[in-house]
Design an enzyme around this catalytic site. Structure first.
Site, PDB file in Angstrom:
ATOM      1  N   THR A 111       3.224 -12.451   2.687  1.00 15.24           N
ATOM      2  CA  THR A 111       2.601 -13.206   1.804  1.00 15.24           C
ATOM      3  C   THR A 111       3.379 -14.163   1.304  1.00 15.24           C
ATOM      4  O   THR A 111       4.585 -14.693   1.877  1.00 15.24           O
ATOM      5  CB  THR A 111       2.236 -12.007   0.602  1.00 15.24           C
ATOM      6  OG1 THR A 111       1.209 -12.769  -0.042  1.00 15.24           O
ATOM      7  CG2 THR A 111       3.452 -11.688  -0.025  1.00 15.24           C
ATOM      8  N   LYS A 115       2.062   2.108  -5.253  1.00 13.81           N
ATOM      9  CA  LYS A 115       2.573   1.460  -6.570  1.00 13.81           C
ATOM     10  C   LYS A 115       1.782   1.833  -7.835  1.00 13.81           C
ATOM     11  O   LYS A 115       2.071   2.079  -8.674  1.00 13.81           O
ATOM     12  CB  LYS A 115       2.755   0.026  -6.321  1.00 13.81           C
ATOM     13  CG  LYS A 115       3.851  -0.505  -5.296  1.00 13.81           C
ATOM     14  CD  LYS A 115       4.075  -1.756  -4.968  1.00 13.81           C
ATOM     15  CE  LYS A 115       2.761  -2.474  -4.358  1.00 13.81           C
ATOM     16  NZ  LYS A 115       2.561  -2.121  -2.858  1.00 13.81           N
ATOM     17  N   ASP A 155       0.748  -1.136   0.139  1.00 16.47           N
ATOM     18  CA  ASP A 155       0.094   0.095   0.024  1.00 16.47           C
ATOM     19  C   ASP A 155       0.817   1.384  -0.193  1.00 16.47           C
ATOM     20  O   ASP A 155       0.359   2.220   0.766  1.00 16.47           O
ATOM     21  CB  ASP A 155      -0.942  -0.072   1.416  1.00 16.47           C
ATOM     22  CG  ASP A 155      -2.081  -1.104   1.265  1.00 16.47           C
ATOM     23  OD1 ASP A 155      -2.141  -1.655  -0.087  1.00 16.47           O
ATOM     24  OD2 ASP A 155      -2.237  -1.812   2.249  1.00 16.47           O
ATOM     25  N   GLN A 201       2.406  -6.020  -3.135  1.00 15.32           N
ATOM     26  CA  GLN A 201       2.938  -6.161  -1.816  1.00 15.32           C
ATOM     27  C   GLN A 201       4.205  -5.263  -1.487  1.00 15.32           C
ATOM     28  O   GLN A 201       4.286  -4.076  -2.260  1.00 15.32           O
ATOM     29  CB  GLN A 201       2.904  -7.387  -1.384  1.00 15.32           C
ATOM     30  CG  GLN A 201       1.786  -8.213  -1.191  1.00 15.32           C
ATOM     31  CD  GLN A 201       1.107  -8.885  -2.609  1.00 15.32           C
ATOM     32  OE1 GLN A 201       1.838  -9.228  -3.379  1.00 15.32           O
ATOM     33  NE2 GLN A 201       0.180  -8.335  -2.907  1.00 15.32           N
ATOM     34  N   ARG A 241      -6.084   0.340   8.377  1.00 10.84           N
ATOM     35  CA  ARG A 241      -5.030  -0.045   8.320  1.00 10.84           C
ATOM     36  C   ARG A 241      -4.190   0.449   9.777  1.00 10.84           C
ATOM     37  O   ARG A 241      -4.565   1.491  10.091  1.00 10.84           O
ATOM     38  CB  ARG A 241      -4.040   0.673   7.069  1.00 10.84           C
ATOM     39  CG  ARG A 241      -4.473   0.085   5.777  1.00 10.84           C
ATOM     40  CD  ARG A 241      -3.824   0.761   4.663  1.00 10.84           C
ATOM     41  NE  ARG A 241      -4.293   0.264   3.360  1.00 10.84           N
ATOM     42  CZ  ARG A 241      -4.302   1.042   2.324  1.00 10.84           C
ATOM     43  NH1 ARG A 241      -4.074   2.371   2.221  1.00 10.84           N
ATOM     44  NH2 ARG A 241      -5.006   0.454   1.185  1.00 10.84           N
ATOM     45  N   GLY A 267     -11.150  -3.250   2.636  1.00 15.07           N
ATOM     46  CA  GLY A 267     -11.781  -2.091   3.571  1.00 15.07           C
ATOM     47  C   GLY A 267     -11.213  -2.067   4.863  1.00 15.07           C
ATOM     48  O   GLY A 267     -11.976  -1.081   5.676  1.00 15.07           O
ATOM     49  N   GLY A 302      -4.163  -4.378  -4.198  1.00 16.23           N
ATOM     50  CA  GLY A 302      -5.061  -3.574  -4.664  1.00 16.23           C
ATOM     51  C   GLY A 302      -4.543  -2.074  -4.944  1.00 16.23           C
ATOM     52  O   GLY A 302      -3.931  -1.406  -4.086  1.00 16.23           O
ATOM     53  N   HIS A 303      -4.284  -1.845  -6.242  1.00 10.73           N
ATOM     54  CA  HIS A 303      -3.438  -0.795  -6.506  1.00 10.73           C
ATOM     55  C   HIS A 303      -4.286   0.315  -7.265  1.00 10.73           C
ATOM     56  O   HIS A 303      -5.189   0.217  -8.012  1.00 10.73           O
ATOM     57  CB  HIS A 303      -2.480  -0.987  -7.677  1.00 10.73           C
ATOM     58  CG  HIS A 303      -1.610  -2.056  -7.306  1.00 10.73           C
ATOM     59  ND1 HIS A 303      -0.448  -2.704  -8.115  1.00 10.73           N
ATOM     60  CD2 HIS A 303      -1.080  -2.635  -5.957  1.00 10.73           C
ATOM     61  CE1 HIS A 303       0.310  -3.362  -7.331  1.00 10.73           C
ATOM     62  NE2 HIS A 303      -0.099  -3.549  -6.000  1.00 10.73           N
TER      63      HIS A 303
HETATM   64  P1  IMO Z   1      -0.580  -4.121  -2.427  1.00 12.94           P
HETATM   65  O1  IMO Z   1       0.011  -4.766  -3.599  1.00 12.94           O
HETATM   66  C1  IMO Z   1      -0.933  -4.632   1.932  1.00 12.94           C
HETATM   67  C2  IMO Z   1      -1.097  -8.551   3.575  1.00 12.94           C
HETATM   68  C3  IMO Z   1      -2.183  -9.190   4.213  1.00 12.94           C
HETATM   69  C4  IMO Z   1      -1.846 -10.059   4.850  1.00 12.94           C
HETATM   70  C5  IMO Z   1      -0.545 -10.657   4.453  1.00 12.94           C
HETATM   71  C6  IMO Z   1      -0.651 -11.897   3.704  1.00 12.94           C
HETATM   72  O2  IMO Z   1      -1.859  -3.272  -2.535  1.00 12.94           O
HETATM   73  O3  IMO Z   1       0.492  -3.403  -1.762  1.00 12.94           O
HETATM   74  P2  IMO Z   1      -2.218 -12.705   1.564  1.00 12.94           P
HETATM   75  O4  IMO Z   1      -3.806 -12.482   1.234  1.00 12.94           O
HETATM   76  O5  IMO Z   1      -1.057 -12.584   0.709  1.00 12.94           O
HETATM   77  O6  IMO Z   1      -2.202 -14.256   1.941  1.00 12.94           O
HETATM   78  O7  IMO Z   1      -1.904 -11.917   2.953  1.00 12.94           O
HETATM   79  O8  IMO Z   1      -0.096  -9.842   3.580  1.00 12.94           O
HETATM   80  N1  IMO Z   1      -1.118  -8.099   2.005  1.00 12.94           N
HETATM   81  C7  IMO Z   1      -1.039  -6.927   1.572  1.00 12.94           C
HETATM   82  N2  IMO Z   1      -1.105  -5.793   2.526  1.00 12.94           N
HETATM   83  N3  IMO Z   1      -0.782  -4.496   0.481  1.00 12.94           N
HETATM   84  C8  IMO Z   1      -1.058  -5.499  -0.032  1.00 12.94           C
HETATM   85  O9  IMO Z   1      -1.090  -5.457  -1.656  1.00 12.94           O
HETATM   86  C9  IMO Z   1      -1.185  -6.790   0.313  1.00 12.94           C
HETATM   87  N4  IMO Z   1      -1.170  -8.139  -0.103  1.00 12.94           N
HETATM   88  C10 IMO Z   1      -1.291  -8.940   1.102  1.00 12.94           C
HETATM   89  O10 IMO Z   1      -3.042  -8.210   4.627  1.00 12.94           O
HETATM   90  O11 IMO Z   1      -1.285  -9.346   6.418  1.00 12.94           O
HETATM   91 MG    MG Z   2      -3.000  -1.980  -1.757  1.00 11.40          MG
END
Ligand code: IMO
Ligand code: MG
Length: 423
Positions: free
Chosen positions: A240, A10, A7, A225, A306, A303, A34-35
């Site tokens: 992740t 990106k 988050d 991520q 954070r 939703g 979620g971009h």
């Molecule tokens: P973007 O690309 C923030 C977090 C989840 C959880 C952990 C594992 O938008 O930055 P998962 O669904 O991968 O098994 O979750 O990683 N998480 C993210 N946090 N931004 C993301 O993507 C995330 N994708 C996974 O909240 O703690």
């Molecule tokens: Mg995101």
């Protein structure tokens, strides 16, 4: 690359930089991302489709290292088409990307339920179970949808999943089962309808495709991520299941390290984290609430509110080292406009000892040591040129560049494409 816990912004930056590249490629993760993008007064959220999709003439690649959910993908395509984006003309999919089945999402929910207090806070999009199948060599890949026995292989994998779900004591028959919108049967119908639609897209041998793309032009790889969520280098096990760091781009696209030119590292002027796991600079007070409110820090995918805290330079330096960042991109400093003083964590105290290194286990008590800066107390959001930036803000950036040893090349001062200063 995201340098924090995801988050970082990106989506916005890839959309801005896409203008300078011929192609944009996602290389890992899936619809857990979620971009968010904002331009011409409109907002969009992308999950598995690369953030170059809005640029005419840009080809977008869903790379081999991605985990691909046909249902989520087709839904996303529908939203984009409704917004007038000709997705079909701008997108190709790598054959080696692993496919997320509806039962992968059930397994995600089952694993979380079984973990109780130790739950990760997964987005429950089936990411972990899908990568698990990939590594344990049972996975289905996008290229398999071209094969006549795809349905039979699907059934075999699903049967395996049902056994795993039952072993976990998870009631997968309940039609309200968490991450599905209907019964498993309904989801399967959606799945096969979606697979038929995916067949209409160009499927490519990603490694050759990228090789040729780089021989004839340029490719921007879009991370999902962040470094602190990397399967190897993040705050394991609260991570992740993919390589979110720079080497993930090599793995997920089939490119050699020496093919990489710039490494853009994106970070927010403060920190956020969604889901469980250690977060040394987390604030539980009014300042944390204020950051959440000013920065609109609520998950784009789930939703969820954070968790918020001050910028952590110890963790950021760690990310810069691992990713080999050449260009830093700083996001959302405008959210700090009203603060009298701004803190950044410059070292940790662990067991009474001060250190610049992330300890092996950051779930042990880590006390952040802060350096305090005078707030600039003015509205940065309208500023479009470097010369107009207040001196307090420039001092703040200079400090960061010195600490990290890498220049801040882009400053983003708002969600819109236009709110971007190149240095
Ligand atoms: P973007 O690309 C923030 C977090 C989840 C959880 C952990 C594992 O938008 O930055 P998962 O669904 O991968 O098994 O979750 O990683 N998480 C993210 N946090 N931004 C993301 O993507 C995330 N994708 C996974 O909240 O703690
Ligand atoms: Mg995101």
């Amino acid at each position: 690359m995201g340098l924090q816990w995801g988050d970082e912004g990106k989506g916005k930056i890839v959309d801005v930089l896409a203008e300078r590249y011929d192609k944009v490629a996602r290389f890992q993760g899936g619809p857990n991302a979620g971009h968010s993008l904002h331009f011409n007064g409109k907002s969009y959220v992308l999950r598995s489709i690369p953030s170059g999709i809005f640029r005419e003439g840009t080809v977008n690649i869903i790379g081999n290292g991605v985990v691909f959910d046909p249902i989520a993908f087709v839904r996303e395509c529908g939203e984009l088409r409704a917004a007038g984006v000709p997705v079909g003309e701008r997108l190709v999919i790598g054959r080696k990307a692993n496919i997320i089945l509806p039962t992968h999402r059930l397994l995600d929910a089952a694993n979380e339920a079984a973990a109780g207090k130790g739950k990760i806070g997964s987005t429950q999009k089936g990411i972990g179970p899908c990568y698990t199948d990939k590594v344990s060599r049972h996975g289905l890949r996008v290229g398999d949808i071209e094969s006549p026995d795809f349905k039979a292989r699907y059934e075999a994998l699903k049967a395996r999943h049902i056994k795993e779900l039952e072993a976990l004591g998870y009631d997968w028959k309940a039609s309200v089962a968490a991450p599905l919108t209907g019964s498993l049967e309904e989801e399967e119908n959606l799945f096969f309808e979606a697979v038929a639609k995916v067949r209409e897209f160009p499927l490519v041998n990603c490694e050759y495709y990228i090789h040729e793309s780089l021989a004839n032009g340029s490719v921007l790889a879009e991370g999902a991520q962040g470094t602190m969520l990397d399967i190897d280098y993040g705050s394991y096990p609260f991570v992740t299941s993919s390589t979110t760091t720079c080497s993930g781009a090599c793995l997920g696209l089939g490119v050699a390290p020496q093919q990489i030119g710039h490494v853009y590292g994106i970070f927010k002027a403060y920190c956020t984290r969604v889901g469980s796991g250690p977060f040394p600079t987390e604030l539980f007070d009014a300042t944390g609430d204020k950051l959440r409110e000013v920065g609109h820090e609520f998950g784009a995918v789930t939703g969820r509110p954070r968790r918020c805290g001050w910028l952590d330079l110890v963790a950021l330096r760690y990310a810069v080292i691992i990713d080999g960042v050449t260009d830093l991109i700083m996001m959302k400093a405008d959210c700090l406009d009203s603060f009298d003083s701004i803190k950044v964590c410059t070292s940790y105290k662990v067991g009474g000892r001060e250190t610049l290194e992330l300890p092996f286990d950051i779930s042990q008590p880590v006390e952040p040591v802060y350096t305090e800066f005078k707030g600039w107390k003015c509205d940065l959001s309208g500023i479009r040129s470097e010369d107009a930036l207040p001196s307090e803000f420039r001092d703040y950036i200079a400090f960061m560049e010195k600490y990290l040893g890498v220049p801040v090349k882009v400053i983003s001062l708002g969600p819109d494409r236009e709110a971007t200063i190149f240095r």
